[in-house]
Write a protein that holds these residues in place. Sequence first.
Motif, short mmCIF file in Angstrom:
data_model
loop_
_atom_site.label_atom_id
_atom_site.label_comp_id
_atom_site.label_asym_id
_atom_site.label_seq_id
_atom_site.Cartn_x
_atom_site.Cartn_y
_atom_site.Cartn_z
N ILE A 247 0.84 -1.20 0.00
CA ILE A 247 0.00 0.00 0.00
C ILE A 247 0.87 1.25 0.00
O ILE A 247 0.61 2.21 -0.73
N ARG A 248 1.93 1.22 0.78
CA ARG A 248 2.81 2.39 0.89
C ARG A 248 3.52 2.69 -0.42
O ARG A 248 3.66 3.85 -0.81
N THR A 249 3.96 1.67 -1.13
CA THR A 249 4.83 1.90 -2.29
C THR A 249 4.12 1.75 -3.64
O THR A 249 4.67 2.19 -4.65
N TYR A 250 2.93 1.14 -3.68
CA TYR A 250 2.25 0.93 -4.96
C TYR A 250 1.17 1.97 -5.26
O TYR A 250 0.84 2.20 -6.42
N THR A 251 0.55 2.53 -4.24
CA THR A 251 -0.67 3.31 -4.47
C THR A 251 -0.42 4.74 -4.93
O THR A 251 -1.31 5.37 -5.51
N CYS A 252 0.76 5.27 -4.69
CA CYS A 252 1.07 6.64 -5.07
C CYS A 252 1.85 6.65 -6.38
O CYS A 252 2.72 5.80 -6.60
N ALA A 253 1.55 7.61 -7.25
CA ALA A 253 2.20 7.68 -8.56
C ALA A 253 3.65 8.14 -8.46
O ALA A 253 4.43 7.95 -9.39
N VAL A 254 4.03 8.77 -7.34
CA VAL A 254 5.41 9.21 -7.14
C VAL A 254 5.96 8.50 -5.91
O VAL A 254 5.22 8.02 -5.06
N ASN A 255 7.28 8.43 -5.81
CA ASN A 255 7.88 7.70 -4.70
C ASN A 255 8.24 8.63 -3.55
O ASN A 255 7.94 9.82 -3.55
N GLU A 256 8.94 8.07 -2.57
CA GLU A 256 9.24 8.80 -1.34
C GLU A 256 10.27 9.91 -1.53
O GLU A 256 10.53 10.68 -0.62
N GLU A 257 10.86 10.00 -2.73
CA GLU A 257 11.83 11.07 -3.01
C GLU A 257 11.15 12.35 -3.49
O GLU A 257 11.79 13.39 -3.57
N GLU A 258 9.86 12.28 -3.80
CA GLU A 258 9.16 13.44 -4.33
C GLU A 258 8.96 14.51 -3.25
O GLU A 258 8.38 14.25 -2.20
N ALA A 259 9.45 15.71 -3.52
CA ALA A 259 9.34 16.80 -2.55
C ALA A 259 8.12 17.69 -2.78
O ALA A 259 7.75 18.47 -1.89
N LEU A 293 -8.02 -5.29 9.53
CA LEU A 293 -6.81 -4.46 9.66
C LEU A 293 -6.14 -4.19 8.32
O LEU A 293 -4.98 -3.77 8.28
N LEU A 294 -6.85 -4.39 7.23
CA LEU A 294 -6.22 -4.23 5.92
C LEU A 294 -5.80 -2.77 5.67
O LEU A 294 -4.68 -2.52 5.21
N VAL A 295 -6.67 -1.83 5.95
CA VAL A 295 -6.29 -0.42 5.80
C VAL A 295 -5.25 -0.04 6.86
O VAL A 295 -4.30 0.69 6.58
N PHE A 296 -5.43 -0.56 8.06
CA PHE A 296 -4.47 -0.27 9.13
C PHE A 296 -3.06 -0.68 8.72
O PHE A 296 -2.08 -0.03 9.11
N SER A 297 -2.94 -1.75 7.94
CA SER A 297 -1.60 -2.18 7.53
C SER A 297 -0.88 -1.06 6.78
O SER A 297 0.33 -0.86 6.95
N MET A 301 2.63 0.92 8.09
CA MET A 301 3.89 0.99 7.35
C MET A 301 4.25 2.41 6.96
O MET A 301 5.43 2.82 7.01
N ILE A 302 3.27 3.21 6.56
CA ILE A 302 3.57 4.59 6.17
C ILE A 302 4.04 5.38 7.39
O ILE A 302 5.02 6.14 7.33
N TYR A 303 3.33 5.21 8.50
CA TYR A 303 3.71 5.92 9.73
C TYR A 303 5.12 5.51 10.17
O TYR A 303 5.93 6.36 10.56
N MET A 304 5.42 4.22 10.10
CA MET A 304 6.74 3.76 10.52
C MET A 304 7.84 4.34 9.63
O MET A 304 8.90 4.76 10.12
#
Length: 362
Positions: A247-259, A293-297, A301-304
């Motif tokens: 969920i953290r890495t697939y659902t967004c069109a940009v990655n964690e480097e996007e400012a 807990l599917l959404v909680f997952s 992970m995003i919070y962590m």
Amino acid sequence: MSQSLSIPASVIKAYRQLQNTVRVEKLGNGLINTTWKIQCGEEAYILQKINHHVFRDPYIIENNLKQIAAFIHSHDADYQLPLPLKTLCGEELVFDTAHGYFRLFPFWEGSVTHTVLKTVQQAFEAARLFGKFAKKLNGLDPKLLGASIPDFHNLSLRYHQFMNAVDQADRNRKERASLLIHFLQEHAGIVEAYESYVHAGTMQLRVMHHDTKISNVLFDDEDHGLAVIDLDTVMPGYFISDLGDMIRTYTCAVNEEEAALDKITIRKDFFEAIIKGYLSEMKDVLSDAEKKLLVFSGEFMIYMQCLRFATDYLENDRYYGSSYPGHNLNRALNQMKLLQELIQQKPAFENSIAGILDNIGT
């Protein structure tokens, strides 16, 4: 073979398969291990150097792989696992005193990997394969495996590390991160929820992959999933680690480097594809309590990951490093925005999950 590729001669000599090496190509841009594709006549192989600063005891990985392979193949002899080849001495790891640990894998002909997920089908196929992998390992006693990275997804520890960093941070960095710090403290209920689920046994301890990024999936040229790879992080854990990181890495069109935070949104169709793919294999494995807990997952992970980037920024970029001033702060703000988006859409996602469960059965 170029010396710049840093493959010791002792490693080449250790394998019968590498005696006629004709071409070496470095693969990917992984932050942990280093990987090469080696062409030897008509055969190709994957050589990997294990980062022993991250994986401090590579023999834990070796034992885990043996346990995984024995369990899966006792139930399904045809299931494809990317297992290391043996050396001329019958070992699965080569240790070079100057360079560390190496192992060799067959190259899966006709397979491709993606560093960026682009389509809903890729999301579905990846989630299905990680679900299938977890399903195949269901029933394997987690106590038989070691922790290749201790406390890797221990959210309680990550929050404790964050709070220590806040207490000890440079005043200027703390001021620049004040909004982020407030957000993370305000959402500490995610930590409390995680701890309550663990203590109550709401989530079953299982053998999980723990690194479900898209580059750890092999596809064919029509984007059908073939297998999951990179099993170094397979160890005891909870399903929220695997599903949550998808969920953290697939659902967004940009990655964690996007400012640019306005580019960070969650695509509903990708979220639903992940859930459909994962539940197509895991619907009969997960308990009713876990299915809630599917959404909680994703929140977990995003919070962590937000905590980890924030902690590194406050600790002067010791772990992830920094390509420019404020790099880890921007990474953390990126994850903060992603979590805000998930929380905002949570009611709609819960409705989608209910429909998916009804359609595939429980």
